[in-house]
Write an enzyme that holds these catalytic residues in place. Structure first.
Site, PDB file in Angstrom:
ATOM      1  N   GLN A  55      27.272   2.530  -4.291  1.00  0.00           N
ATOM      2  CA  GLN A  55      28.546   2.657  -3.577  1.00  0.00           C
ATOM      3  C   GLN A  55      28.625   3.918  -2.720  1.00  0.00           C
ATOM      4  OE1 GLN A  55      30.931   1.550  -7.373  1.00  0.00           O
ATOM      5  NE2 GLN A  55      32.138   0.717  -5.705  1.00  0.00           N
ATOM      6  N   HIS A 171      24.453   0.520 -12.833  1.00  0.00           N
ATOM      7  CA  HIS A 171      25.728   0.151 -12.220  1.00  0.00           C
ATOM      8  C   HIS A 171      25.421  -0.885 -11.133  1.00  0.00           C
ATOM      9  CE1 HIS A 171      30.078   1.698 -11.732  1.00  0.00           C
ATOM     10  NE2 HIS A 171      29.987   0.602 -10.992  1.00  0.00           N
ATOM     11  N   ASN A 217      27.214  -0.430 -16.970  1.00  0.00           N
ATOM     12  CA  ASN A 217      28.583  -0.474 -16.506  1.00  0.00           C
ATOM     13  C   ASN A 217      29.041  -1.926 -16.431  1.00  0.00           C
ATOM     14  OD1 ASN A 217      30.966   0.903 -15.181  1.00  0.00           O
ATOM     15  ND2 ASN A 217      30.481  -0.660 -13.657  1.00  0.00           N
ATOM     16  N   ASN A 334      36.480   0.660 -18.972  1.00  0.00           N
ATOM     17  CA  ASN A 334      37.022   0.661 -17.622  1.00  0.00           C
ATOM     18  C   ASN A 334      38.247  -0.222 -17.635  1.00  0.00           C
ATOM     19  OD1 ASN A 334      34.804   2.123 -16.877  1.00  0.00           O
ATOM     20  ND2 ASN A 334      33.872   0.525 -15.627  1.00  0.00           N
ATOM     21  N   TRP A 462      38.697   6.707 -11.171  1.00  0.00           N
ATOM     22  CA  TRP A 462      37.833   6.035 -10.208  1.00  0.00           C
ATOM     23  C   TRP A 462      38.527   6.009  -8.861  1.00  0.00           C
ATOM     24  CZ3 TRP A 462      32.874   4.665 -10.448  1.00  0.00           C
ATOM     25  CH2 TRP A 462      32.374   3.902  -9.373  1.00  0.00           C
ATOM     26  N   GLU A 469      33.027  -0.783  -1.546  1.00  0.00           N
ATOM     27  CA  GLU A 469      33.690  -1.494  -2.637  1.00  0.00           C
ATOM     28  C   GLU A 469      33.076  -2.897  -2.792  1.00  0.00           C
ATOM     29  OE1 GLU A 469      35.344  -0.867  -5.179  1.00  0.00           O
ATOM     30  OE2 GLU A 469      36.209  -2.817  -5.664  1.00  0.00           O
ATOM     31  N   TRP A 470      31.812  -2.935  -3.106  1.00  0.00           N
ATOM     32  CA  TRP A 470      31.089  -4.168  -3.410  1.00  0.00           C
ATOM     33  C   TRP A 470      31.380  -5.272  -2.397  1.00  0.00           C
ATOM     34  CZ3 TRP A 470      27.387  -2.401  -6.095  1.00  0.00           C
ATOM     35  CH2 TRP A 470      27.600  -1.403  -7.060  1.00  0.00           C
ATOM     36  N   PHE A 478      39.245   3.372  -2.873  1.00  0.00           N
ATOM     37  CA  PHE A 478      39.610   3.788  -4.233  1.00  0.00           C
ATOM     38  C   PHE A 478      39.533   5.300  -4.415  1.00  0.00           C
ATOM     39  CE2 PHE A 478      39.136  -0.637  -5.501  1.00  0.00           C
ATOM     40  CZ  PHE A 478      39.944  -0.749  -6.616  1.00  0.00           C
TER      41      PHE A 478
HETATM   42  C1  BGC Z   1      33.492  -0.980 -10.976  1.00  0.00           C
HETATM   43  C2  BGC Z   1      33.485  -0.093  -9.752  1.00  0.00           C
HETATM   44  C3  BGC Z   1      34.458  -0.651  -8.716  1.00  0.00           C
HETATM   45  C4  BGC Z   1      35.832  -0.667  -9.332  1.00  0.00           C
HETATM   46  C5  BGC Z   1      36.923  -1.163  -8.397  1.00  0.00           C
HETATM   47  C6  BGC Z   1      34.872  -1.381 -11.417  1.00  0.00           C
HETATM   48  O1  BGC Z   1      34.826  -2.640 -11.961  1.00  0.00           O
HETATM   49  O2  BGC Z   1      32.772  -0.390 -12.015  1.00  0.00           O
HETATM   50  O3  BGC Z   1      32.180  -0.006  -9.266  1.00  0.00           O
HETATM   51  O4  BGC Z   1      34.435   0.065  -7.523  1.00  0.00           O
HETATM   52  O5  BGC Z   1      35.832  -1.519 -10.446  1.00  0.00           O
HETATM   53  O6  BGC Z   1      36.727  -2.498  -8.080  1.00  0.00           O
END
Ligand code: BGC
Length: 499
Positions: A55, A171, A217, A334, A462, A469-470, A478
């Protein structure tokens, strides 16, 4: 509370005889709308922030790094990219974005560490890029010394700045060489062995400097929802099983290296809290089932020796058999949002964010439908799945305490997204919604510690920086720090100061 369920017409939850009393969780159907922001935290409580390699690093093809499945997916040169774009696998929000450059952290890590120091950050969670260290994923393929040297330098810079490194090994950026027809990623036992090798290499190289480690993760996120498994009936469960075996193997390797002395290792799991929409027994059961199929799927084998009974009962032979190991590790959680849940036997789908239409897979087995109340929708983030529900964190922490005997916990991620197209001069930097989110969630975290006795040791917001963001690319931010992608300048937001 205005609710819009398709199928809920039973007893409202505002009723003292509801499920919460039975489970001993806080909030008996009356959910707080305001939160107090006063009071301290236990001495030694860890406050930090986090990122992940793909990321933020960029430099996808520099310094000997091999390709990862995220390069393939998002298009930084991967052969699968064009095909992915054609079938629309890259979400509208993500467009053609990739992590090829991201925050260019690979080249700017020194400035980023200085930035962290200037913000007073004392704990930083980040991940190692497996393909940067082992370009084709295996030890036999050779260690990329230049890539490993990058992490030597980063870790040394953090320590020199008195910032504690907290390292995640995986991750999501699996080396592409391990995702082939012959070696189908986490469906393959070979990947378990290669991960163990990778983990051991990292413990041996950095174990003297890094005290806190996380193996994976969010196993749930990269095994369950919406994945194109050839066999959707068994794929998620086999992939999840292999990840658990890889976690166990890495923990054993950790204990065999010097890293273990004075160090700690764990896994980071995730869940959005699942609250029954009504007190109807089927909805109460559906919420508990949803928690088991999401979080307990990956926690029960580690802390209770087998998968949750509800999964064994309905999956039968589709669920692999687990050989219990003597694992005892830290638990990272998380957590972002929450939903209400209604029972949905033979559920066709869960919601449009996670594999809608994937009617034959995990979501069908899951048999619960998640809904958001109008109240929840009043505090909506830029991410379609994220609403601010601070009480959900408190309930989740209590649930974990009760189910697993109050293990030490770290909240390893918690955060809020704002739209990607805002500029540094706009409301983005005065990010009131993020400050409110963090303040309210940490208020509930504090109550979990002091009123419910949950053993939470730390909290990592975070994310440190706006980043890739994937599947949403750069369309959601974020960060506690604004990233201007054109200039790569960083602008701390109000939330960074607040933290
Ligand atoms: C992930 C992060 C992602 C965040 C917000 C989490 O599930 O570990 O990599 O950026 O969510 O979507």
């Amino acid at each position: 509370m205005a609710l819009t369920p398709e199928s809920a017409s039973t007893t409202p939850l505002h009723n003292p005889s509801n499920f919460s009393a039975a489970l001993g969780l806080p909030y008996l159907g009356d959910y707080p709308r305001t939160y107090t922001h006063e009071g301290g935290f236990p001495a030694g409580f860890v406050w930090g922030s986090g990122t992940a390699a793909y990321q933020i690093e960029g430099a996808w093809n520099e310094g000997g790094r091999g390709p990862s499945i995220w390069d393939d997916f998002s298009g930084a040169g991967g052969p699968a990219h064009e095909a992915m774009v054609k079938v629309g696998a890259i979400a509208g929000g993500g467009g053609n974005h990739s992590g090829a450059v991201a925050c260019d952290h690979y080249h700017r890590y020194r400035e980023d560490v200085q930035l962290m120091a200037s913000l007073g950050l004392r704990h930083y969670r980040f991940s190692l890029s497996w393909p940067r260290i082992l370009p084709n994923g295996t030890l036999a393929g050779g260690v990329n010394e230049e890539g490993a040297a990058f992490y030597d330098a980063l870790i040394d810079a953090l320590i020199a700045a008195k910032i504690e490194p907290f390292v995640t090994l995986y991750h999501w950026d699996l080396p592409s060489a391990l995702q082939t027809a012959a070696s189908p990623g986490w469906l393959s036992a070979g990947t378990v062995r290669h991960f163990e090798d990778f983990a051991r290499l990292c413990f041996e190289r950095w174990g003297g400097k890094v005290r806190r480690w996380v193996t994976f993760n969010e196993p749930w996120t990269f095994t369950a929802p919406g994945k194109p498994y050839a066999d959707v009936r068994t794929g998620p469960y086999l992939a999840g099983h292999n990840v658990l075996l890889a976690h166990a193997a890495a923990v054993r390797a950790f204990r065999e290296t010097a890293a273990a002395s004075g160090g700690a290792i764990g896994i980071t799991n995730n869940i959005d809290w699942r609250e029954p929409l009504t007190a109807a027994p089927e909805d109460v059961a559906a919420a508990e089932r949803a928690r088991e199929w999401w979080l307990a799927w990956f926690c029960d084998p580690i802390w209770r020796g087998d998968y949750p009974p509800s999964m064994r009962a309905s999956l039968g032979e589709r669920l692999p058999t687990f050989t219990p190991s003597e694992l005892e590790s830290l638990q990272g959680l998380n957590h972002y949002g929450s939903s209400f849940v209604v029972a949905q036997p033979n559920g066709k789908h869960y919601g449009k964010h996670y594999g809608e239409g994937n009617g034959e897979s995990y979501w069908r087995d899951y048999e619960a439908l998640a809904l958001h109340s109008e109240e929840m929708k009043e505090e909506a983030a830029a991410s379609a799945w994220l609403y601010s529900v601070p009480w959900g964190l408190r309930k989740l922490l209590s649930w974990v305490k009760r189910r697993y005997g109050n293990p030490p916990l770290y909240v390893t991620e918690n955060g809020w997204s704002t739209p990607g197209n805002d500029s540094a001069s706009s409301a983005q930097v005065a990010d009131g919604s993020r400050v409110r989110f963090l303040a309210n969630y940490t208020s509930e975290l504090r109550r979990a510690i002091y009123e419910d006795g949950v053993d939470v040791r730390g909290y990592y917001a975070w994310s440190l920086l706006d980043n890739f963001e994937w599947e949403m690319g750069y369309s959601e931010r974020f960060g506690l720090v604004y990233t201007d992608y054109a200039t790569q300048r960083r602008h701390p937001k109000a939330s960074a100061r607040w933290l």
